[in-house]
Design an enzyme around this catalytic site. Structure first.
Site, PDB file in Angstrom:
ATOM      1  CE  LYS A  65     -71.015  31.444 -49.269  1.00  0.00           C
ATOM      2  NZ  LYS A  65     -71.930  31.242 -50.398  1.00  0.00           N
ATOM      3  NE  ARG A 108     -75.709  30.013 -51.696  1.00  0.00           N
ATOM      4  CZ  ARG A 108     -75.567  31.231 -51.202  1.00  0.00           C
ATOM      5  NH1 ARG A 108     -75.613  32.296 -51.973  1.00  0.00           N
ATOM      6  NH2 ARG A 108     -75.375  31.398 -49.912  1.00  0.00           N
ATOM      7  CG  HIS A 135     -69.735  36.268 -61.299  1.00  0.00           C
ATOM      8  ND1 HIS A 135     -68.925  35.388 -61.973  1.00  0.00           N
ATOM      9  CD2 HIS A 135     -70.301  35.553 -60.276  1.00  0.00           C
ATOM     10  CE1 HIS A 135     -68.980  34.201 -61.395  1.00  0.00           C
ATOM     11  NE2 HIS A 135     -69.805  34.269 -60.375  1.00  0.00           N
ATOM     12  CD  GLN A 136     -75.333  35.085 -59.215  1.00  0.00           C
ATOM     13  OE1 GLN A 136     -74.191  34.768 -58.904  1.00  0.00           O
ATOM     14  NE2 GLN A 136     -76.297  34.194 -59.404  1.00  0.00           N
ATOM     15  CG  MET A 217     -79.708  38.568 -56.725  1.00  0.00           C
ATOM     16  SD  MET A 217     -78.204  39.162 -57.497  1.00  0.00           S
ATOM     17  CE  MET A 217     -76.990  38.125 -56.723  1.00  0.00           C
ATOM     18  N   GLY A 218     -78.140  41.796 -54.448  1.00  0.00           N
ATOM     19  CA  GLY A 218     -76.838  42.453 -54.589  1.00  0.00           C
ATOM     20  C   GLY A 218     -75.861  42.090 -53.493  1.00  0.00           C
ATOM     21  CG  ASP A 220     -77.113  40.447 -49.441  1.00  0.00           C
ATOM     22  OD1 ASP A 220     -78.029  41.281 -49.363  1.00  0.00           O
ATOM     23  OD2 ASP A 220     -77.148  39.452 -50.170  1.00  0.00           O
ATOM     24  CE  LYS A 224     -78.051  44.327 -51.045  1.00  0.00           C
ATOM     25  NZ  LYS A 224     -79.351  44.021 -51.729  1.00  0.00           N
TER      26      LYS A 224
END
Length: 315
Positions: A65, A108, A135-136, A217-218, A220, A224
């Protein structure tokens, strides 16, 4: 070669598909029939443009990915984040499938936090605090509302303008939200989600009340940081892949144990299979660090291909 373009994958992805595929991937990651290789972090000619290459192999598939973050895209009306998944033909070593997965990647990522919250957050969770309005963040809110009865979303935003726009987006999904300062948002939260690009703690560990579940979940990478080290020192720690979380995830800030190799962090896949204990009491503070693993992308890509075949989409 099979090809699933962005328009098709975005139309096919659902929270249910993502949740099921990601849960299966996290279980596989904690088993013995899959391997996840170290992530490669790179950047474009302009160092602000970043990309990550993540790869893995399982009993069913092997692939890569590539996720990219081009901040200047916003000036052109384009998404800052993009993603493409490549699956190998394992007999010949050629790329057999290409799945463009920009929108699917957001599903995901949120699904991983939802899977973890489903076994770590208290069943009576109703109040969600989210740091970030980018965005997330919206995907995180809707995914968590699917596994817990969220009745209130508290938003911590960089500016009131960003916050108000995000509240309007929440309302479109029937999620009531309000803007709250960081301290009060933490002190009254059942679940805290950090979805930012921060490189310094977003709040004080003392503000997190017993029983809270925290998902981080920033962006990574080395350096970070979203959580205070004091919280990592006292909470029960879970993650998708311990070896990756201590390198580019939030767990790189557990100073002493990382240095001497004694860090205790539980792979969420072990909780899902019953090999490890998740929440032990109502007062446990649990932290799930989602650094994102390639197996999630491979399993989601496989599920999207199956959905495309079923609906007659382009493959």
């Amino acid at each position: 070669m099979h090809y699933l373009p962005e328009a098709d994958s975005a139309a096919l992805i659902t929270e249910e598909l993502a949740f099921t595929a990601v849960r299966e991937a996290l279980i596989a990651a904690a088993g013995t029939e899959a391997e996840i290789f170290p992530a490669v972090l790179g950047h474009g000619s302009d160092p602000r443009n970043r990309f990550t290459v993540k790869s893995a192999a399982s009993a069913r598939h092997a692939g890569v990915k590539i996720g990219s973050y081009w901040p200047g895209n916003a000036d052109h009306g384009l998404a800052r984040h993009n993603s493409v998944v490549l699956l190998f033909d394992q007999e010949r070593g050629r790329i057999a499938t290409v799945v463009e997965a920009g929108v699917a990647n957001a599903y995901r990522t949120a699904a991983a936090d939802a899977v973890a919250a489903d076994v770590l957050a208290r069943p009576d969770t109703t109040t969600l605090t989210v740091f970030g309005t980018g965005h997330q963040a919206l995907y995180e809110c809707t995914a968590l509302a699917r596994v817990r009865p969220i009745s209130s979303v508290q938003v911590v935003a960089r500016t009131p303008e960003h916050g108000e726009r995000f509240l309007a987006r929440l309302a479109e999904h029937n999620l009531p939200g309000r803007l709250v300062d960081a301290e009060n948002a933490c002190r009254t939260a059942d679940v805290i989600v950090t979805a930012t690009t921060a490189t310094a703690p977003l709040f004080d560990a003392a503000w997190v009340r017993p029983g809270t579940h925290v998902a981080t979940m920033g962006s990574d990478a080395h350096g970070k940081q979203e959580l205070p080290p004091g919280l990592l020192a006292t909470a029960r720690l879970f993650c998708d892949l311990p070896s990756q979380s201590v390198r580019i995830g939030e767990l790189q800030h557990v100073a002493g144990p990382i240095a001497d190799g004694t860090l205790t962090a539980t792979a969420i896949g072990d909780v899902l299979t019953g090999r490890a204990t998740g929440r032990r009491s109502e007062d446990d503070i649990t932290v799930f660090d989602s650094s994102g693993i390639a197996l999630q992308d491979l399993f989601v890509a496989e599920a999207l291909l199956a959905a495309a075949t079923t609906t007659g989409g382009q493959t």
